[in-house]
Design a protein around this motif. Structure first.
Motif, short mmCIF file in Angstrom:
data_model
loop_
_atom_site.label_atom_id
_atom_site.label_comp_id
_atom_site.label_asym_id
_atom_site.label_seq_id
_atom_site.Cartn_x
_atom_site.Cartn_y
_atom_site.Cartn_z
N ALA A 1 0.82 -1.21 0.00
CA ALA A 1 0.00 0.00 0.00
C ALA A 1 0.85 1.26 0.00
N CYS A 2 2.07 1.17 0.55
CA CYS A 2 2.94 2.35 0.49
C CYS A 2 3.15 2.79 -0.94
N GLY A 3 3.24 1.80 -1.81
CA GLY A 3 3.40 2.15 -3.21
C GLY A 3 2.07 2.47 -3.88
N TYR A 4 1.07 1.68 -3.55
CA TYR A 4 -0.22 1.84 -4.25
C TYR A 4 -0.87 3.18 -3.93
N MET A 5 -0.81 3.58 -2.66
CA MET A 5 -1.49 4.80 -2.26
C MET A 5 -0.60 6.02 -2.35
N ALA A 6 0.57 5.89 -2.94
CA ALA A 6 1.51 7.02 -2.91
C ALA A 6 0.92 8.20 -3.65
N GLY A 7 1.08 9.38 -3.09
CA GLY A 7 0.61 10.58 -3.74
C GLY A 7 -0.83 10.92 -3.42
N ASP A 8 -1.50 10.00 -2.77
CA ASP A 8 -2.91 10.28 -2.48
C ASP A 8 -3.00 11.27 -1.33
N ARG A 9 -4.02 12.10 -1.35
CA ARG A 9 -4.14 13.13 -0.31
C ARG A 9 -4.37 12.56 1.07
N GLY B 1 7.75 5.45 -4.58
CA GLY B 1 7.12 4.60 -5.57
C GLY B 1 7.09 5.36 -6.86
N ASP B 2 8.05 5.20 -7.65
CA ASP B 2 8.07 6.00 -8.90
C ASP B 2 7.09 5.34 -9.86
N VAL B 3 5.86 5.50 -9.49
CA VAL B 3 4.83 4.80 -10.25
C VAL B 3 4.75 5.38 -11.65
N PRO C 1 -0.84 0.45 -20.12
CA PRO C 1 -0.57 -0.30 -18.90
C PRO C 1 0.90 -0.70 -18.84
N HIS C 2 1.40 -0.75 -17.65
CA HIS C 2 2.82 -1.05 -17.51
C HIS C 2 3.03 -1.72 -16.18
N GLU C 3 4.16 -2.28 -16.00
CA GLU C 3 4.44 -3.03 -14.78
C GLU C 3 4.55 -2.08 -13.60
N VAL C 4 4.29 -2.64 -12.41
CA VAL C 4 4.35 -1.79 -11.22
C VAL C 4 5.73 -1.85 -10.61
N SER C 5 5.91 -1.00 -9.64
CA SER C 5 7.26 -0.85 -9.07
C SER C 5 7.61 -2.02 -8.19
N TRP C 6 8.88 -2.10 -7.81
CA TRP C 6 9.32 -3.20 -6.96
C TRP C 6 8.78 -3.07 -5.55
N LEU C 7 8.48 -1.84 -5.17
CA LEU C 7 7.89 -1.69 -3.85
C LEU C 7 6.59 -2.47 -3.77
N MET C 8 5.87 -2.47 -4.85
CA MET C 8 4.61 -3.18 -4.84
C MET C 8 4.80 -4.64 -5.21
N LYS D 1 2.52 -6.69 -21.34
CA LYS D 1 2.75 -5.41 -20.68
C LYS D 1 3.15 -5.59 -19.24
N MET D 2 2.58 -6.60 -18.58
CA MET D 2 2.81 -6.76 -17.14
C MET D 2 3.22 -8.20 -16.86
N PRO D 3 4.39 -8.57 -17.22
CA PRO D 3 4.76 -9.98 -17.11
C PRO D 3 4.83 -10.47 -15.67
N TRP D 4 5.35 -9.65 -14.80
CA TRP D 4 5.48 -10.10 -13.42
C TRP D 4 4.11 -10.29 -12.78
N THR D 5 3.27 -9.33 -13.01
CA THR D 5 1.93 -9.44 -12.45
C THR D 5 1.23 -10.68 -12.99
N CYS D 6 1.43 -10.93 -14.26
CA CYS D 6 0.82 -12.09 -14.89
C CYS D 6 1.28 -13.36 -14.18
#
Lengths: 658, 286, 106
Positions: free
Chosen positions: A104-112, A471-473, A481-488, A370-375
């Motif tokens: 969640a640190c990565g997913y919610m990054a930048g949220d108010r 999280g340099d998302v 669509p693209h792969e997510v960061s390593w934090l996530m 596009k998202m091999p790791w997630t796959c």
């Protein structure tokens, strides 16, 4: 107040919640909330691991923290019961909690509301640990309500979305119905046993039911468990709870909160054994809900909702397991399910995040490039959920199904055999809908339609100065669509490892069995001398899983047009399933609408009738004033006249009154 | 008995109402006649049916006649004050009231009070009134500048005023003339029908008075003062001396305060009259 | 007749005093000229004086007449102040009409 290590487990998250709350105050402090929350969940995990001997001793240890309620004979303290069941639950809660928090640190990054999110999560962990470690029912109820509150806060996290707010309210209210049952159960327990302390109750439980409360306590508690764990008919809140952010769905609505119901029944197993109808009811409701939810999941298009119904279905399995006296199976399934369901939710979250909010299954395809790791990670999770041989889900689900069929056959009970068969069919459906999702999303031709959502993107553009490069998302607008960061992805790797290995580790040296049977959930095996289907079930469930995967591959990868044909031929069935058997509509028509009408009626009465009366009362002084106004002449002589009249009246009165 | 009073009050009210100044024609002469008849009738009735027969203790006959003359004069003058158009005439009729009242006081053997009234009222207060009337008089409207202005010629709510006034009068009269049948009410005047006590009785009562006691010490009575001696002495005290004795012996503080009040009013009147006030003329504002 | 005339009781004087008082009250309530209104209050004083002295004479108590002295004093003081105020009011509105001073009414 005695200071013991187990206390850190509960109160460190509370401290974390307070600190995260303080981080809400300033924009620059906000980013600290994530690490604080992660730490406040990680440390309890470490403490639990380090202090595991406290949990696995011979007798359950009770740690008394401080006196809480002493009202006459009614005593409810903050005291904690440490036994192996608690250990298993704590591993799940804190372990999965840490991983989801990191994600969640990565997913919610930048949220108010970043800090608000983590404050709620830490508060949730506090409540959940209190729930699983509680020694008395009132403290358990505190944890129960606490997780309900945090669920509400987190489902309604995006508070400017009306659908999220509605979903949060729905969750809270439907839970309330269950909580009513739980509360009545506590009252009956106190009436019967004169104490609410779990340890004392379980010591005093006789082998058979002696009073009418003994028959009703299990049913009331069961009602609470069904509410919290989203079984039929109180399941309607869980799919809507997917409005919350994905880490919330993973943590609360897959791994931890919804398992509280299972935990409750397991913990108070001796109470449930008193009534001959209680556990069968649990098993039947669990099994039917499992089937019912699996059928609905087959026809949903929202990927998170598919997993929500899958959770309901798997919880049904856990209840079925406990219902047929295989508490080991139920708790083992809870343990493994936490891993792979969290993994599945988080990968689904990655997909949604990458697709900028697009959730519809029909609008994405072929994302594996596009998202091999997630796959890959989701594939591992889907295998575990389907019960592919040697994955985590395989062992636990197999244990439950075996126990059900054994029970049925050994006791010559057709109903339980039927339940077992339904369980097998549900396993097939599980494989079907899981791989339907995976094949549709990741396989096939690459075409997709991005969502309209820019959560996180806008915030980052505003706060580029703040952005710590964590999280340099995405920094620039990307429409692909693209792969997510390593934090996530990091936590997902750990979860995937768990999904693969947890099952094997759990049954190695009969670890889980040892854990459960040394806790209060221990049940004597009634089938010592019956048929053991364990080995046969291994093959049967493997076959079912593989068959499901193959069928799914055919309809959703190789020949997708065939799926459309089938849909058209069974259009009515599909429509019913799409509308979730119209349960929501039924509730709406029978409960929500009448209540709303009654509310509006009351409002109208209040405004018209009572408001009218109040307005009339208000008019009286005005009318009085206006009527007297004319007597104010405002000239000296007028006042003089009044005075003269007054004197005359007084004289008259004096003369008349003798 | 009370009905006579009420009838008399009603007739008097009607009479006075007729005499009030109004816009159009007001039947003044008729009202005057009616009023006179009412008053005379009331007096006659009282004399006939209500009063004790004459005895030798009491005020002598001429005093009775003087009483009726002065009373009638006072009432007539009072009516003229309240119904006359022009303020100066009203003030002069007021002087008549003062003189008539002084006469009544003389009948009551209070000659000091009578003269004090004439001096203070007629000589000071009314002169001031006349001065102010002169100062603040206004001509009537342009059509008839010799007449009094409108606010003098038309009375304000005469009906209400007359009704209230005569209701009050009826109540007062019925209190005054109430019979002594019910004796438990403290509000009924005890025996107003008592006739005037004789002078000897007055002297006797005065002698028991504290002030009179001290007077006795002062004017004489060293050694043994017999009653007859004091008798012989004190029957020569006249009204002035008696009032003076009572005033200075019984109420010295009041006397001082009265002086202070007069001083205050003097200062106040000077301050008020000196204040320059801008006349408000709204039509001249831009 | 001479018999009837021969007695003079307290009630005669009280009657005259009451009539003077009430006439003064009526005059105060019905005249619009400020000065005449005050004059009518002086008339009420007259009635009161008469009543007081009559009581004093008939009950042989000279306190009544002493009170009349004070009443006269107060009346004089009051007349002086009242006329000063009337002059002020006249200067402000240039009229002696009492009904112009009803600014409280709306």
């Amino acid at each position: 107040m005695t200071f013991e290590l187990p206390i850190l487990i509960c109160w460190l998250p509370a401290l974390g919640a307070v600190l995260c709350g303080l981080c809400c105050m300033h924009r620059r402090l906000r980013v600290c909330a994530g690490p604080i929350c992660v730490l406040s969940i990680l440390l309890p995990f470490v403490v639990t691991l380090v202090g595991r001997e406290r949990f696995t001793g011979e007798n359950p240890t009770i740690v008394h923290m401080f006196n809480w309620i002493h009202a006459g004979r009614f005593i409810a303290d903050f005291s904690y019961l440490l036994d192996p069941l608690t250990f298993v639950m704590l591993m799940v809660v804190t372990g999965i909690g840490t991983l989801v928090a990191v994600y969640a640190c990565g997913y919610m990054a930048g949220d108010r509301g970043y800090a608000r999110f983590f404050a709620s999560v830490a508060l949730f962990i506090f409540a959940m640990t209190n729930l699983v470690m509680a020694d008395n029912l009132v403290l358990l109820y505190l944890g129960w309500e606490g997780v309900g509150l945090c669920s509400y806060l987190l489902i309604g996290y995006y508070y400017d979305k009306p659908s999220a707010v509605k979903a949060a309210k729905k969750a809270f209210i439907v839970n309330r119905v269950g909580d009513l049952g739980f509360a009545i159960g506590i009252f009956l327990t106190y009436t019967r046993y004169d104490t609410v302390s779990i340890a004392h109750v379980l010591q005093n439980v006789g082998p058979a039911a002696t009073s009418w409360e003994d028959h009703w306590i299990p049913f009331m508690l069961m009602l609470g468990a069904f509410g919290k764990s989203a079984q039929f008919p109180l399941h309607v809140w869980l799919p809507d709870a997917m409005e919350g952010p994905t880490p919330v769905s993973a943590l609360i609505h897959a791994a931890t909160m919804v398992t509280a119901g299972v935990y409750l029944i397991a913990r108070l197993m001796p109470l449930f054994l008193l009534s001959p109808y209680a556990l069968p009811t649990v098993a039947v409701v669990g099994g039917l809900t499992a089937f019912f939810a699996a059928t609905i999941a087959l026809c949903q298009y929202d990927i998170k909702r598919i997993y929500a119904y899958s959770t309901i279905s798997q919880l049904g399995y856990m209840f079925m397991g406990i219902g047929v006296l295989s508490t080991v199976g139920g708790i083992f399934h809870l343990f493994t399910h936490a891993f792979f369901k969290a993994l599945l939710f988080l990968t689904a979250g990655s997909v949604i995040h990458a697709m900028a909010g697009q959730l519809d299954l029909r609008k994405m395809s072929g994302l594996r490039k596009k998202m091999p790791w997630t796959c890959g990670l989701m594939f591992i999770g889907c295998l575990a959920l389907a019960g592919f041989p040697f994955t985590a889900g395989f062992y636990s689900k197999d244990m439950i199904l075996a126990a059900t069929l054994e029970r049925g056959i050994n006791h010559h009970n057709i109903a339980i055999i039927a339940l077992g068969v339904i369980g097998l069919v549900t396993a097939l459906l599980t494989a079907l809908y899981t791989f339907r999702l995976w094949f549709r999303v990741f396989m096939g031709p690459t075409e997709y339609e991005m969502g309209l959502d820019h959560h996180g993107h806008e915030e980052e553009e505003e706060e580029e100065a703040d952005h710590g490069g964590r999280g340099d998302v995405q920094v620039e607008h990307i429409h692909e669509p693209h792969e997510v960061s390593w934090l996530m992805n990091g936590p997902l790797l750990v979860l995937a490892a768990g999904a693969l290995l947890a099952g094997w580790l759990g049954q190695r040296h009969h670890w889980m069995k040892h854990m459960v049977e040394h806790s209060t959930a221990a049940v004597a095996d009634p089938d010592e001398h019956g048929v053991h289907l364990h080995t046969i079930m291994l093959f049967v469930s493997s076959a079912i899983a593989i068959a499901g995967i193959i069928i799914a591959a055919y309809f959703h990868w190789l020949r997708r047009e065939a799926a459309d044909t089938v849909t058209q031929r069974f259009a009515t069935v599909v429509r019913v399933l799409n509308n979730k058997y119209y349960v929501d509509k039924f509730y709406d028509a029978s409960i929500v609408r009448p209540l709303r009408t009654a509310g509006e009626l009351c409002f109208a009465i209040d405004r018209l009738a009572i408001g009218l009366v109040v307005a009339l009362v208000g008019c009286v002084p005005r009318a009085l004033g206006i009527s007297i106004q004319s007597s104010q002449k405002r000239t000296i002589q007028g006042y003089g006249l009044g005075m003269a009249v007054g004197v005359a009246v007084i004289l008259l009165l004096m003369m008349v009154m003798k | 008995m009370p009905y006579v009073l009420y009838i008399a009050s009603t007739l008097g009210a009607v009479a006075l109402f007729m005499m009030m100044p109004r816009h159009g024609y007001s039947p003044r002469k008729l009202g005057a006649l009616l009023g006179a008849v009412t008053l005379g009738g009331l007096w006659l009735f009282l004399a006939q049916h209500y009063l004790e027969p004459a005895s030798d203790r009491g005020i002598t006959a001429p005093a009775v006649v003087y009483h009726y003359i002065f009373s009638g004069l006072a009432i007539v003058a009072a009516v003229r004050v309240i119904t006359h158009d022009k303020p100066v005439y009203a003030a002069l009729w007021f002087v008549m009231i003062v003189l008539a009242s002084a006469g009544l006081l003389l009948v009551l053997s209070a000659e000091f009070m009578a003269v004090a009234m004439v001096i203070i009222y007629g000589g000071a207060i009314l002169v001031t009134y006349v001065f102010v009337i002169m100062l603040a008089s206004q001509p009537g409207d342009t059509a008839a500048p010799d007449d009094a202005p409108a606010y003098d010629r038309v009375s304000r709510e005469p009906a209400a005023a007359v009704v209230v006034g005569f209701v009050l009068l009826a109540l007062l009269l019925s209190a005054m003339f109430a019979t002594g049948d019910s004796t438990d009410s403290p509000w009924l005047t005890p025996n107003v029908m008592a006739q005037a006590p004789s002078d000897e009785l007055i002297i006797e009562k005065v002698l028991t008075n504290r002030a009179a006691q001290r007077a006795l010490d002062r004017i004489g009575g060293q050694g043994e003062a017999t009653v007859s001696q004091t008798f012989a002495r004190t029957d020569q005290l006249d009204n002035t001396e008696r009032v003076g004795l009572d005033l200075f012996e019984g109420h010295p503080l009041g006397l001082e305060l009265a002086g202070v009040i007069l001083l205050m009013s003097l200062v106040g009147a000077v301050v008020i009259a000196r204040t320059r006030v801008e006349a408000s003329q709204p039509q001249e504002k831009s | 007749m001479p018999q009837a005339l021969g007695s003079l009781t307290l009630s005669h004087f009280l009657l005259t005093g009451a009539v003077l008082f009430v006439l003064g009250l009526i005059g105060f309530l019905s005249r619009r000229n400020l000065i005449i209104m005050f004059l009518c209050t002086e008339m009420m004083f007259q009635g009161v004086v008469l009543t007081l002295v009559a009581f004093s004479r008939f009950q042989s108590n000279y306190t009544g007449q002493t009170f009349v002295i004070f009443v006269l004093t107060i009346a004089a003081a009051e007349a002086a102040m009242a006329l000063g105020l009337v002059v002020l009011l006249f200067r402000r509105k240039r009229t002696l009409d009492a009904s112009v001073w009803s600014a409280l009414s709306e």
